[in-house]
Design an enzyme around this catalytic site. Structure first.
Site, PDB file in Angstrom:
ATOM      1  N   GLY A  69       0.832  -1.193   0.000  1.00  0.00           N
ATOM      2  CA  GLY A  69       0.000   0.000   0.000  1.00  0.00           C
ATOM      3  C   GLY A  69       0.870   1.247   0.000  1.00  0.00           C
ATOM      4  N   CYS A  70       0.284   2.378  -0.341  1.00  0.00           N
ATOM      5  CA  CYS A  70       1.059   3.621  -0.457  1.00  0.00           C
ATOM      6  C   CYS A  70       1.554   4.099   0.905  1.00  0.00           C
ATOM      7  CB  CYS A  70       0.245   4.693  -1.155  1.00  0.00           C
ATOM      8  SG  CYS A  70      -1.398   4.988  -0.468  1.00  0.00           S
ATOM      9  N   TYR A  71       0.653   4.223   1.876  1.00  0.00           N
ATOM     10  CA  TYR A  71       1.074   4.672   3.201  1.00  0.00           C
ATOM     11  C   TYR A  71       2.068   3.690   3.816  1.00  0.00           C
ATOM     12  CZ  TYR A  71      -2.954   7.920   3.400  1.00  0.00           C
ATOM     13  OH  TYR A  71      -3.865   8.927   3.178  1.00  0.00           O
ATOM     14  N   SER A  72       1.772   2.396   3.669  1.00  0.00           N
ATOM     15  CA  SER A  72       2.642   1.401   4.286  1.00  0.00           C
ATOM     16  C   SER A  72       4.020   1.378   3.640  1.00  0.00           C
ATOM     17  CB  SER A  72       1.992   0.019   4.239  1.00  0.00           C
ATOM     18  OG  SER A  72       1.461  -0.256   2.976  1.00  0.00           O
ATOM     19  N   THR A  73       4.113   1.712   2.362  1.00  0.00           N
ATOM     20  CA  THR A  73       5.430   1.803   1.729  1.00  0.00           C
ATOM     21  C   THR A  73       6.304   2.814   2.464  1.00  0.00           C
ATOM     22  OG1 THR A  73       4.627   1.155  -0.459  1.00  0.00           O
ATOM     23  CG2 THR A  73       6.657   2.442  -0.394  1.00  0.00           C
TER      24      THR A  73
END
Length: 309
Positions: free
Chosen positions: A115-119
Site C-alpha cells: 500500500g502507499c502509506y505502508s510503503t
C-alpha cells in the site's frame, strides 16, 4: 517470445497508470480485454490463464477470485489489492525491504504490491527494527497525508466535481478515525512490529504525492541511539538503491517545510531524518508519489524484476 502481461482492472486508477507506464514497450506483450467482453467471466478466465504475469488492480475479493482461476495454470501474479499483503505464501513487493528481497520477488509466483502509506512507513521502520535500534514493541505513531487519487475514482470525482451532491469542499481532511486503516496489518507484519501503530491518515486537495511521518523518542530506542545512529542505519540500508534515497543531515536540517508533491510523477522515495537532538526527538519523513512508488510504479518495478527473474 515476449512475456504476456495482463492487467485485470486496467480501467481503474492504478491500472490506468500501469498501462501508461507499459504502453510502447517492445519487451512485453501487453494483453487487453475488449471493452465489450470485460464482464464475461469466461473471457476473463482465459486472459488470466494465458498470461505469463497478471497484475491485479481489483477489490480484495475479486483479486482472490482471479488467483483461484489461474494459479494452477502457472500464471504469476502481482496483486495491488490488500488481499495478500500479509499472506506468508506471497512475497511482499517492496524490493528494498532487505538485501535479498529483490531476488525473492524475481523468482516468486505470487507478489503482493504494498500500500502507499505502508510503503513510506515500512521504509523507515523495517531497517531500524531489523538492526535492533527500534524495539518491535515501540508505541509507533504514524501521521500521513496523501493526494486524493489514492482514494480511487469515487474520491477523485468528489474532489474534482463541485456540482456533485457528495462533493468534498475541504482542502484537507483526516479519516480512518477508528484507527483501523487497511494498511495497518502489513505495516505490523512487514515492518517487524509486535504492537499495532496508531495511524492517522489524511487527504489533501492535490492529486498525487504523499508524506508519511514517524516521530520517535530517542530515549525509547535501544542502545542509547542518537540521531546519527538512526541516519546511518537508514543511509546504509539504502546505499545501493536507485529508488530510495536518504537526504543528508545538512539537507534535512535546512528544510523549512516538506512538500507532499515533491516526488509527484516519480517512482522514487526519499527519506528525511528531521530531528531536535536537544529534545531527544527525531521525525522520520518518507516522501513519495502515492501512485508512483506507492502503487503503479512499484508494480512496474516488481514486474521488471519478475521478467528478469
Amino acid at each position: 517470445m515476449a512475456p504476456k502481461i495482463f492487467i485485470d482492472g486496467e480501467h481503474g486508477t492504478t491500472g490506468l497508470q500501469i498501462v501508461t507506464r507499459l504502453s510502447g514497450r517492445t519487451d512485453i506483450d501487453l494483453m487487453s480485454m475488449p471493452a465489450e467482453q470485460r464482464r464475461d467471466p469466461e473471457v476473463r478466465k482465459t486472459f488470466l490463464r494465458d498470461a505469463d504475469i497478471a497484475i491485479l488492480c481489483l477489490p480484495d475479493d475479486a483479486a482472490r477470485e482471479a488467483v483461484a482461476l489461474a494459479a494452477d495454470a502457472g500464471t504469476r501474479f502481482i496483486d495491488a489489492s490488500t488481499a495478500h499483503r500479509t499472506a506468508p505464501d506471497w512475497m511482499f513487493g517492496f524490493a528494498e525491504l532487505d538485501a535479498g528481497q529483490a531476488d525473492r520477488i524475481a523468482k516468486a509466483q505470487f507478489v503482493s504490491n504494498p500500500g502507499c502509506y505502508s510503503t513510506g512507513a515500512i521504509a523507515v521502520l523495517a531497517p531500524l527494527v531489523s538492526r535492533g535500534i527500534l524495539p518491535a514493541d515501540y508505541p509507533v505513531t504514524i501521521n500521513a497525508v496523501s493526494g486524493y487519487t489514492g482514494g480511487g475514482k469515487q474520491l477523485i470525482a468528489q474532489m474534482e466535481d463541485a456540482t456533485r451532491d457528495d462533493a468534498i469542499t475541504a482542502s484537507h481532511f483526516a479519516y480512518a478515525l477508528t484507527l483501523a486503516h487497511k494498511h495497518v496489518p502489513e505495516i505490523v507484519v512487514r515492518g517487524g512490529l509486535s504492537r499495532k501503530p496508531i495511524f492517522t491518515p489524511a487527504v489533501g486537495r492535490f492529486p498525487q504525492g504523499m508524506l508519511v511521518n514517524v516521530p520517535l523518542h530517542l530515549d525509547l530506542l535501544n542502545g542509547g541511539a542518537s540521531v546519527e545512529t538512526v541516519f546511518q542505519a537508514l543511509s546504509e540500508h539504502y546505499a545501493a538503491s536507485e529508488i530510495v534515497e536518504v537526504a543528508g543531515p545538512a539537507e534535512a536540517a535546512a528544510a523549512v517545510r516538506l512538500d507532499p508533491e515533491e516526488l509527484k510523477g516519480s517512482d522514487r522515495l526519499k527519506i528525511y531524518v528531521c530531528a531536535n537532538e536537544d529534545a531527544g526527538q527525531v521525525n522520520l519523513v518518507a516522501s513519495l508519489d502515492n501512485l508512483g512508488k506507492g502503487a503503479s510504479g512499484a508494480a512496474v518495478q516488481n514486474l521488471g524484476l519478475m521478467i528478469k527473474g
